[in-house]
Scaffold this active site. Structure first.
Site, PDB file in Angstrom:
ATOM      1  N   ASN A   7      48.400  32.221  73.703  1.00 46.47           N
ATOM      2  CA  ASN A   7      47.301  32.438  74.645  1.00 46.47           C
ATOM      3  C   ASN A   7      46.469  33.595  74.093  1.00 46.47           C
ATOM      4  OD1 ASN A   7      45.592  33.007  76.737  1.00 46.47           O
ATOM      5  ND2 ASN A   7      47.197  33.610  78.196  1.00 46.47           N
ATOM      6  N   LYS A   9      43.711  34.702  75.003  1.00 46.43           N
ATOM      7  CA  LYS A   9      42.956  35.418  76.053  1.00 46.43           C
ATOM      8  C   LYS A   9      41.511  35.660  75.604  1.00 46.43           C
ATOM      9  CE  LYS A   9      47.285  37.221  77.848  1.00 46.43           C
ATOM     10  NZ  LYS A   9      48.012  38.271  78.550  1.00 46.43           N
ATOM     11  N   HIS A  94      47.531  31.409  85.429  1.00 45.18           N
ATOM     12  CA  HIS A  94      47.989  32.620  84.748  1.00 45.18           C
ATOM     13  C   HIS A  94      47.855  33.810  85.701  1.00 45.18           C
ATOM     14  CE1 HIS A  94      48.169  35.978  81.964  1.00 45.18           C
ATOM     15  NE2 HIS A  94      48.792  35.151  81.128  1.00 45.18           N
ATOM     16  N   GLU A  96      46.793  36.694  85.308  1.00 43.48           N
ATOM     17  CA  GLU A  96      45.483  37.384  85.249  1.00 43.48           C
ATOM     18  C   GLU A  96      44.443  36.633  86.066  1.00 43.48           C
ATOM     19  OE1 GLU A  96      45.397  37.614  80.969  1.00 43.48           O
ATOM     20  OE2 GLU A  96      47.080  39.007  81.072  1.00 43.48           O
ATOM     21  N   GLU A 166      56.410  34.050  83.671  1.00 39.66           N
ATOM     22  CA  GLU A 166      55.858  35.291  83.133  1.00 39.66           C
ATOM     23  C   GLU A 166      55.924  36.369  84.212  1.00 39.66           C
ATOM     24  OE1 GLU A 166      52.973  34.438  79.638  1.00 39.66           O
ATOM     25  OE2 GLU A 166      51.828  34.315  81.477  1.00 39.66           O
ATOM     26  N   GLY A 172      51.910  42.155  78.690  1.00 41.10           N
ATOM     27  CA  GLY A 172      51.113  43.186  78.018  1.00 41.10           C
ATOM     28  C   GLY A 172      51.652  44.598  78.164  1.00 41.10           C
ATOM     29  N   SER A 212      55.399  40.152  76.806  1.00 41.15           N
ATOM     30  CA  SER A 212      55.815  41.095  75.757  1.00 41.15           C
ATOM     31  C   SER A 212      56.780  40.494  74.737  1.00 41.15           C
ATOM     32  CB  SER A 212      56.393  42.365  76.383  1.00 41.15           C
ATOM     33  OG  SER A 212      55.359  43.064  77.060  1.00 41.15           O
TER      34      SER A 212
HETATM   35  P1  13P Z   1      51.765  39.371  76.295  1.00 37.12           P
HETATM   36  O1  13P Z   1      52.527  38.523  75.298  1.00 37.12           O
HETATM   37  O2  13P Z   1      50.635  40.129  75.674  1.00 37.12           O
HETATM   38  O3  13P Z   1      52.687  40.215  77.113  1.00 37.12           O
HETATM   39  O4  13P Z   1      51.068  38.346  77.311  1.00 37.12           O
HETATM   40  C1  13P Z   1      51.821  37.333  77.857  1.00 37.12           C
HETATM   41  C2  13P Z   1      50.880  36.386  78.486  1.00 37.12           C
HETATM   42  O5  13P Z   1      50.204  36.707  79.433  1.00 37.12           O
HETATM   43  C3  13P Z   1      50.789  35.038  77.913  1.00 37.12           C
HETATM   44  O6  13P Z   1      50.123  34.190  78.757  1.00 37.12           O
END
Ligand code: 13P
Length: 258
Positions: A7, A9, A94, A96, A166, A172, A212
């Site tokens: 992903n 982003k 997601h 976010e 997640e 993150g 992470s």
């Molecule tokens: P990170 O791998 O940066 O923690 O993000 C995970 C994520 O949101 C994947 O969709």
């Protein structure tokens, strides 16, 4: 099978996306056993990344999709538009999107239904926040998200869904869940499948872990049978890290076949 989803982003433009996709394909070359791989660039890069991954082992994914089919929805991207671009996977719900853009279980549900009816595979994201975890409510939160996301859904014979667990606090943050806790949550999610998706075969559902993941911890998750794959954010736009993650997946597949 193991599935690795990147992903990207809002972290890369088209030129970087094309270079990353090329790098990923190179990293897959020469491996005996390959994980399923889906790359999710920003919308603006889908057309160019499609050309790179065409006829390759990697699939093209989108990071979001509109809940509505068509019409006056300024700025939205429909399932039909994604299908036209060769997209086969869509990340839905997601954290976010839920926390920053107000997505609800109801809109996630609409997106899942639309994605499936357009013939694509939804990657349905669920996960508890830090406070839920501290209160011991993570299972309830995840179950409620899944019940909402899959309400009134009847999976047809060949349709597939990927779930991505997640935990919000792990995204993150540099602090992943422990493999043991992720395994326990994946088992919980799987135990809900008969209720959520009556009559579907277990192989139609895969549960990925995200939060992470990097080159140093990917193997510890992937070696667990309950972990069908990984949804990777930050490390998916660093080719050296993502390559290590793909290597870890190939190692697990090789070890299983041995
Ligand atoms: P990170 O791998 O940066 O923690 O993000 C995970 C994520 O949101 C994947 O969709």
């Amino acid at each position: 099978m193991k599935t690795i989803v990147g992903n990207w982003k809002m972290n890369v433009g088209t030129r970087e996306s094309v270079a990353l996709a090329r790098g990923v394909l190179l990293a897959l070359r020469g491996k005996k056993r390959l994980p399923e791989v889906a790359l999710c660039p920003p919308f603006t890069a889908l057309g160019e990344v499609r050309k790179v991954v065409a006829r390759s082992h990697a699939s093209l994914g989108a990071q979001n999709v509109a809940a509505e089919e068509q019409g006056a929805f300024t700025g939205e991207i429909s399932t039909r538009m994604l299908v036209e671009l060769g997209v086969t996977h869509v990340i839905v719900g997601h954290s976010e999107r839920r926390h920053l853009f107000g997505e609800t279980d109801a809109s996630v549900n609409q997106k899942v239904i639309r994605t499936l009816s357009a013939g694509m595979v939804p990657i349905v994201c669920v996960g508890e926040g830090a406070a839920d975890r501290a209160d011991g409510k993570e299972r309830d939160v995840v179950a409620a998200q899944l019940r909402g996301a899959l309400a009134d859904l009847h999976l047809r014979h060949k349709e597939r869904i990927l779930f991505a667990y997640e935990p919000v606090w792990a995204i993150g943050s540099g602090t992943s869940d422990t493999p043991a806790d992720a395994v326990a949550m994946h088992a919980w999610i799987r135990s809900l499948v008969p209720e959520l998706l009556p009559g579907i075969k277990p192989e139609q559902v895969a549960v990925l872990y995200g939060g992470s993941i990097d080159g140093s911890n990917a193997y510890l998750f992937l070696r667990e049978d309950e972990v069908d794959g990984l949804l990777v954010g930050g490390a998916s736009v660093k080719l050296s890290e993502f390559t290590k993650i793909l290597d870890a997946a190939a190692d697990v597949l090789d070890a299983r076949a041995a």
